[in-house]
Design a protein around this motif. Structure first.
Motif, PDB file in Angstrom:
ATOM      1  N   VAL A 208       0.845  -1.194   0.000  1.00 38.06           N
ATOM      2  CA  VAL A 208       0.000   0.000   0.000  1.00 38.06           C
ATOM      3  C   VAL A 208       0.881   1.244   0.000  1.00 38.06           C
ATOM      4  O   VAL A 208       1.798   1.370   0.817  1.00 38.06           O
ATOM      5  N   SER A 209       0.590   2.161  -0.915  1.00 37.76           N
ATOM      6  CA  SER A 209       1.236   3.469  -0.914  1.00 37.76           C
ATOM      7  C   SER A 209       0.215   4.492  -1.388  1.00 37.76           C
ATOM      8  O   SER A 209      -0.892   4.135  -1.799  1.00 37.76           O
ATOM      9  N   THR A 210       0.576   5.765  -1.321  1.00 39.99           N
ATOM     10  CA  THR A 210      -0.336   6.813  -1.782  1.00 39.99           C
ATOM     11  C   THR A 210      -0.066   7.184  -3.235  1.00 39.99           C
ATOM     12  O   THR A 210      -0.607   8.175  -3.734  1.00 39.99           O
ATOM     13  N   GLN A 211       0.722   6.411  -3.923  1.00 39.66           N
ATOM     14  CA  GLN A 211       0.982   6.665  -5.336  1.00 39.66           C
ATOM     15  C   GLN A 211      -0.262   6.357  -6.176  1.00 39.66           C
ATOM     16  O   GLN A 211      -1.140   5.602  -5.765  1.00 39.66           O
ATOM     17  N   ARG A 212      -0.306   6.931  -7.373  1.00 40.45           N
ATOM     18  CA  ARG A 212      -1.397   6.636  -8.303  1.00 40.45           C
ATOM     19  C   ARG A 212      -1.270   5.199  -8.798  1.00 40.45           C
ATOM     20  O   ARG A 212      -0.163   4.651  -8.873  1.00 40.45           O
ATOM     21  N   PRO A 213      -2.382   4.567  -9.184  1.00 38.93           N
ATOM     22  CA  PRO A 213      -2.307   3.196  -9.699  1.00 38.93           C
ATOM     23  C   PRO A 213      -1.382   3.045 -10.908  1.00 38.93           C
ATOM     24  O   PRO A 213      -0.697   2.027 -11.032  1.00 38.93           O
ATOM     25  N   ASP A 214      -1.327   4.042 -11.783  1.00 36.40           N
ATOM     26  CA  ASP A 214      -0.458   3.912 -12.952  1.00 36.40           C
ATOM     27  C   ASP A 214       1.013   3.920 -12.553  1.00 36.40           C
ATOM     28  O   ASP A 214       1.831   3.216 -13.162  1.00 36.40           O
ATOM     29  N   GLU A 215       1.361   4.695 -11.516  1.00 42.00           N
ATOM     30  CA  GLU A 215       2.737   4.681 -11.016  1.00 42.00           C
ATOM     31  C   GLU A 215       3.058   3.332 -10.392  1.00 42.00           C
ATOM     32  O   GLU A 215       4.150   2.776 -10.603  1.00 42.00           O
ATOM     33  N   GLN A 216       2.106   2.800  -9.637  1.00 41.86           N
ATOM     34  CA  GLN A 216       2.319   1.486  -9.026  1.00 41.86           C
ATOM     35  C   GLN A 216       2.432   0.402 -10.090  1.00 41.86           C
ATOM     36  O   GLN A 216       3.258  -0.509  -9.973  1.00 41.86           O
ATOM     37  N   ARG A 217       1.594   0.496 -11.131  1.00 42.68           N
ATOM     38  CA  ARG A 217       1.627  -0.527 -12.180  1.00 42.68           C
ATOM     39  C   ARG A 217       2.971  -0.537 -12.895  1.00 42.68           C
ATOM     40  O   ARG A 217       3.536  -1.604 -13.170  1.00 42.68           O
ATOM     41  N   ALA A 218       3.505   0.647 -13.203  1.00 39.13           N
ATOM     42  CA  ALA A 218       4.808   0.719 -13.871  1.00 39.13           C
ATOM     43  C   ALA A 218       5.895   0.083 -13.013  1.00 39.13           C
ATOM     44  O   ALA A 218       6.753  -0.656 -13.513  1.00 39.13           O
ATOM     45  N   PHE A 219       5.859   0.351 -11.714  1.00 38.74           N
ATOM     46  CA  PHE A 219       6.841  -0.241 -10.805  1.00 38.74           C
ATOM     47  C   PHE A 219       6.650  -1.751 -10.721  1.00 38.74           C
ATOM     48  O   PHE A 219       7.628  -2.513 -10.782  1.00 38.74           O
ATOM     49  N   ALA A 220       5.393  -2.209 -10.574  1.00 38.57           N
ATOM     50  CA  ALA A 220       5.119  -3.651 -10.448  1.00 38.57           C
ATOM     51  C   ALA A 220       5.566  -4.406 -11.691  1.00 38.57           C
ATOM     52  O   ALA A 220       6.106  -5.517 -11.598  1.00 38.57           O
ATOM     53  N   GLU A 221       5.347  -3.819 -12.856  1.00 37.25           N
ATOM     54  CA  GLU A 221       5.752  -4.478 -14.094  1.00 37.25           C
ATOM     55  C   GLU A 221       7.275  -4.529 -14.220  1.00 37.25           C
ATOM     56  O   GLU A 221       7.833  -5.551 -14.641  1.00 37.25           O
ATOM     57  N   LYS A 222       7.935  -3.450 -13.843  1.00 40.93           N
ATOM     58  CA  LYS A 222       9.397  -3.423 -13.937  1.00 40.93           C
ATOM     59  C   LYS A 222      10.024  -4.477 -13.035  1.00 40.93           C
ATOM     60  O   LYS A 222      10.972  -5.174 -13.430  1.00 40.93           O
ATOM     61  N   GLU A 223       9.484  -4.611 -11.803  1.00 39.18           N
ATOM     62  CA  GLU A 223      10.061  -5.541 -10.833  1.00 39.18           C
ATOM     63  C   GLU A 223       9.407  -6.918 -10.878  1.00 39.18           C
ATOM     64  O   GLU A 223       9.764  -7.795 -10.097  1.00 39.18           O
ATOM     65  N   ARG A 224       8.429  -7.089 -11.767  1.00 35.11           N
ATOM     66  CA  ARG A 224       7.726  -8.372 -11.938  1.00 35.11           C
ATOM     67  C   ARG A 224       7.159  -8.886 -10.613  1.00 35.11           C
ATOM     68  O   ARG A 224       7.387 -10.036 -10.203  1.00 35.11           O
TER      69      ARG A 224
END
Length: 298
Positions: A208-224
């Motif tokens: 959980v963070s206060t980042q936007r979902p698109d920011e979280q998605r980019a991070f999640a995809e990069k780190e798999r």
């Protein structure tokens, strides 16, 4: 009710807002309804105020369209109080007040993503043990609404972190100098690498963070990442649990902490402050094992 000096004709928006929520009881009522306390008797018990004063403040907030009276029982008719969209727009105000109080009233004003173990803030977070997470939804990193308490497993791990980005240049200036801020990528990747162990233990893991979902998605995809990330950009979970925050780059950020919640939405384990990131992941897994054994033995 005591006579109030109205400020409704003022051209100052601050004065107009104070005409609605300038009394300290009104903001505490908004705080507690955001925490999931909705019924008159519950509010009175939580706040310790007289029935007369509570009735007056509730009437003021309903008239101002901050709260709505919603029937929950027909015979006799009884109502509970729920935040309206206008009321939910006050959540950033509550979080800002809490952040200011933590930093400048209870602290020394320094920007920090962590806290001292002996601090009042730490005590407040640990007082979540045994309380319930109110029913709410947060968008995940795909944009889909999701309950932060999973219903498919006995336990949910909520690891709250300040922020993690797919590109190094996306981090706010001076991020690495903020105590407790670095380490979000390590934390998420450590949970990723231990995800099978958590699944085997009967736990769902959410970051959980206060980042936007698109920011979280980019991070999640990069780190798999295999776990979902939840966005509390609207500050719903923060307000509901009075979670500690700090400000960086003109945005509210969660301080790093971990909660283990059971299927009944009860907080069963709290880690705060988190100083050993890899160790905190192992500690959460160990705690889930102990909770599972206690459940089987009872």
């Amino acid at each position: 009710m005591a006579r109030r000096t109205t400020l409704e004709d003022s051209t100052c928006a601050i004065a107009q807002a104070l005409d609605v929520v300038g009394d300290w009881w009104t903001l505490l009522i908004v705080r507690d309804t955001a925490r999931g306390v909705h019924r008159f008797d519950e509010l009175q018990r939580e706040l310790g105020m007289s029935r007369k004063v509570l009735t007056e403040r509730l009437r003021l907030l309903v008239d101002a369209d901050v709260l709505a009276r919603v029937p929950y029982q027909e015979r006799p008719v009884r109502h509970e109080y729920r935040l309206t969209p206008r009321g939910r727009a006050l959540l950033p105000v509550l979080v800002a007040l809490q952040d200011w109080g933590d930093a400048w009233v209870l602290g020394d004003g320094a920007t920090s993503a962590t806290a001292d173990e002996a601090s009042t803030q730490t005590r407040r977070v640990h007082e979540l043990l045994g309380t319930r997470v109110p029913e709410l939804t947060l968008p995940d990193d795909t944009g889909e609404p999701r309950d932060p308490v999973a219903d498919g497993t006995p336990f949910t791990v909520l690891y709250c972190f300040p922020g993690a980005y797919a590109r190094p240049e996306a981090y706010p200036p001076g991020w690495s100098e903020i105590p407790g801020a670095p380490g979000c990528t390590l934390e998420s990747c450590t949970y990723r690498d231990r995800l099978a162990d958590f699944t085997a233990a009967g736990a769902t893991v959410y970051g959980v963070s206060t980042q936007r979902p698109d920011e979280q998605r980019a991070f999640a995809e990069k780190e798999r990442l295999g776990q979902r990330l939840l966005s509390d950009a609207e500050l719903s979970l923060i307000t509901a649990l009075r979670l500690p925050t700090f400000r960086a780059a003109a945005a509210t950020r969660l301080k790093r902490l971990t909660l283990v919640v059971d299927r009944a939405r009860v907080v069963r384990h709290v880690q705060y402050p988190v100083t050993d990131i890899a160790g905190s992941v192992q500690s959460a897994l160990d705690q889930i094992g102990r909770l599972a054994r206690d459940t089987q033995e009872s």
